[in-house]
Write a protein that holds these residues in place. Structure first.
Motif, PDB file in Angstrom:
ATOM      1  N   ARG A 162     101.255   2.817  62.603  1.00  0.00           N
ATOM      2  CA  ARG A 162     102.088   1.781  61.997  1.00  0.00           C
ATOM      3  C   ARG A 162     102.343   0.624  62.958  1.00  0.00           C
ATOM      4  O   ARG A 162     102.321  -0.548  62.555  1.00  0.00           O
ATOM      5  CB  ARG A 162     103.416   2.390  61.534  1.00  0.00           C
ATOM      6  N   VAL A 163     102.585   0.941  64.238  1.00  0.00           N
ATOM      7  CA  VAL A 163     102.820  -0.113  65.228  1.00  0.00           C
ATOM      8  C   VAL A 163     101.566  -0.961  65.420  1.00  0.00           C
ATOM      9  O   VAL A 163     101.620  -2.199  65.413  1.00  0.00           O
ATOM     10  CB  VAL A 163     103.281   0.499  66.569  1.00  0.00           C
ATOM     11  N   PHE A 164     100.411  -0.311  65.570  1.00  0.00           N
ATOM     12  CA  PHE A 164      99.168  -1.070  65.743  1.00  0.00           C
ATOM     13  C   PHE A 164      98.838  -1.874  64.483  1.00  0.00           C
ATOM     14  O   PHE A 164      98.254  -2.968  64.563  1.00  0.00           O
ATOM     15  CB  PHE A 164      98.018  -0.121  66.098  1.00  0.00           C
ATOM     16  N   ALA A 165      99.209  -1.367  63.309  1.00  0.00           N
ATOM     17  CA  ALA A 165      99.009  -2.130  62.071  1.00  0.00           C
ATOM     18  C   ALA A 165      99.874  -3.390  62.069  1.00  0.00           C
ATOM     19  O   ALA A 165      99.413  -4.465  61.658  1.00  0.00           O
ATOM     20  CB  ALA A 165      99.326  -1.252  60.862  1.00  0.00           C
ATOM     21  N   ASP A 166     101.118  -3.271  62.537  1.00  0.00           N
ATOM     22  CA  ASP A 166     101.992  -4.445  62.640  1.00  0.00           C
ATOM     23  C   ASP A 166     101.364  -5.488  63.566  1.00  0.00           C
ATOM     24  O   ASP A 166     101.358  -6.690  63.258  1.00  0.00           O
ATOM     25  CB  ASP A 166     103.360  -4.044  63.191  1.00  0.00           C
ATOM     26  N   TRP A 167     100.869  -5.040  64.698  1.00  0.00           N
ATOM     27  CA  TRP A 167     100.255  -5.972  65.645  1.00  0.00           C
ATOM     28  C   TRP A 167      99.004  -6.628  65.062  1.00  0.00           C
ATOM     29  O   TRP A 167      98.763  -7.821  65.259  1.00  0.00           O
ATOM     30  CB  TRP A 167      99.892  -5.231  66.932  1.00  0.00           C
ATOM     31  N   THR A 168      98.196  -5.842  64.350  1.00  0.00           N
ATOM     32  CA  THR A 168      96.966  -6.377  63.760  1.00  0.00           C
ATOM     33  C   THR A 168      97.290  -7.428  62.712  1.00  0.00           C
ATOM     34  O   THR A 168      96.673  -8.507  62.677  1.00  0.00           O
ATOM     35  CB  THR A 168      96.140  -5.240  63.130  1.00  0.00           C
ATOM     36  N   LEU A 169      98.253  -7.151  61.845  1.00  0.00           N
ATOM     37  CA  LEU A 169      98.653  -8.129  60.831  1.00  0.00           C
ATOM     38  C   LEU A 169      99.196  -9.392  61.486  1.00  0.00           C
ATOM     39  O   LEU A 169      98.983 -10.506  60.999  1.00  0.00           O
ATOM     40  CB  LEU A 169      99.703  -7.526  59.903  1.00  0.00           C
TER      41      LEU A 169
END
Length: 461
Positions: free
Chosen positions: A410-417
């Motif tokens: 979830r954290v890496f998804a936030d960063w990617t977005l």
């Protein structure tokens, strides 16, 4: 809460050490060997190194907290506080969020209460200060800063505007430097959407009583970090402190006086004061005094680790540093929790204890998007990085240190977005008083004056 005749391992605190120690114990235990009970006022663990990014809106607040019941499905998780401990009877008194306090017997005890903000009796601090120890404070700071921009845009009073656009941060360690770097970044982005506010209208001030900031990464990187923040228009005052901040009027030791609605306090931490009620041996600064095995001095059934423990730094002492203690950071907390978990199981089975020994691997800090400092220790060599590469190191290290793959993803998804979408700059300040609008709509309307007059006459007759 269930009753059990099996030995009970009571873990006081569900933070980084409490969560990982409980996980380790349950992984090493045989089925039915003991009951693990975790007591904490919150039902989740907060990954504190990500709080500055929560305040900046780079990570969703829900993604930096780990639900204890989900991660520890086979443990008892009690939401409350351990108020006192009777070591002779091996009984803890638990005060739940609702209801009467009750006694909870235990056989083995883990103290993992962590730390709280270290404050001083400064006039106005309790009323005006904002801490950065919990996710609630990170969310609150973000909403508060954006609300100040709304206020400044909407007012015609220059004094109100100036006070709203002045932001004071006290403490230049990791928490303070990272938070002011992230918040300044967010405010700079948000200003693009306001017609009458520019970055030049805002004033960011960082104050520290020491002679440098970011001491954890060494003097050279600390100096670079200071110069970098100053290049972004942040005022930094070292060797000074705050004398008072009554009603937002900030008075610094160096004579500077400013008015500010935003005073963020990150001037260090201290062990949880609840430790004083447990009857445990404490060090000079209030930490639980432990042996290198993480056992509390003078006991063979109590362990402690993390920010609330005074743990001997075996690696530094072997290198010739006398009276070295492990610093309170996530790097040590994670590794101590694993050794502690192993030692609890070993102690339960009558096996010897293992000493905790870990050499410092360095430190990383983010100062906003694409900006950071990092010191990586490899043997006797120290690699020092700054700028974008250090920022990648910061995100990579903490991203992988985040507990559970669910939260990592979830954290890496936030960063990617965040690489493709613009930063959200919406303030949800009403979250702090969600019932206010409904209350105003539902409260009884006052009686009309005309209707009230006959009633008063009848009462008089």
């Amino acid at each position: 809460m269930s009753t059990t005749e099996r030995p009970r391992i009571l873990v006081v605190g569900g933070g980084y050490v409490g969560l990982y120690a409980a996980k380790r114990i349950m992984k090493k235990m045989r089925y039915g060997e003991a009951t693990v009970t975790v007591v904490d006022p919150r039902s989740y663990m907060t990954y504190q190194p990500f709080l500055p990014e929560v305040a900046a809106g780079s990570i969703s607040p829900r993604h930096v907290v780990v639900p204890l019941r989900r991660v520890l499905p086979k443990a008892e998780v009690l939401t409350g506080r351990v108020t006192t401990i009777d070591q002779d009877r091996k009984v803890a008194v638990v005060t739940p969020l609702v209801g009467e306090a009750y006694e909870l017997p235990f056989d083995y005890l883990v103290i993992a209460l962590g730390a709280v903000s270290r404050t001083f009796p400064i006039p106005g601090l309790a009323e005006q200060g904002i801490g950065m120890k919990g996710v609630e404070e990170g969310i609150g700071l973000r909403n508060h800063v954006l609300e100040q921009l709304d206020k400044a845009e909407s007012t015609t009073d220059e004094n109100v505007r100036r006070k709203a656009l002045t932001f004071v941060f006290v403490g230049g360690g990791f928490a303070g430097a990272e938070t002011i770097g992230e918040v300044e970044d967010m405010a700079r982005d948000a200003a693009k959407y306001y017609s009458t506010i520019k970055r030049e209208d805002m004033r960011f001030i960082l104050v520290d009583a020491a002679d440098k900031i970011l001491p954890e990464v060494g003097p050279k990187l600390g100096t670079w970090g200071k110069e970098h923040l100053e290049s972004r228009g942040i005022e930094i005052y070292l060797n000074t402190s705050m004398d008072s901040c009554v009603d937002g009027h900030v008075v610094l030791k160096n004579g500077l006086e400013v008015d500010s609605n935003t005073i963020v306090w990150t001037a260090g931490v201290k062990p949880n004061p609840a430790l004083a009620r447990y009857g445990l041996p404490l060090g000079p600064r209030g930490h639980v005094d432990t042996a290198p095995t993480l056992q509390v001095q003078g006991t063979d059934y109590i362990w402690a680790a993390g920010d609330n423990a005074q743990v001997p730094d075996v690696a530094s002492r072997k290198a010739g540093v006398e009276n070295a203690w492990c610093p309170p950071n996530a790097q040590h907390a994670l590794r101590q929790a694993k050794v502690l978990g192993d030692n609890v199981v070993s102690g339960m089975r009558g096996f010897p204890q293992k000493e905790y020994e870990h050499s410092n691997k360095g430190a990383v800090a983010g100062l906003g998007l694409h900006k950071g400092v990092a010191m990586i220790v490899m043997g006797k060599m120290k690699i020092k990085l700054k700028g974008r590469l250090a920022w990648y190191m910061h995100r990579g290290y903490h991203g992988m240190a985040m507990p559970t793959w669910n939260r990592k993803i979830r954290v890496f998804a936030d960063w990617t977005l965040g690489m493709f979408l613009k930063r959200e700059v919406v303030a949800l300040g009403a979250l702090e008083t969600p019932r206010e609008e409904f209350y105003e709509a539902a409260k009884p309307a006052p009686a009309p004056a005309a209707a009230a007059a006959p009633a008063q006459k009848a009462k008089a007759s």
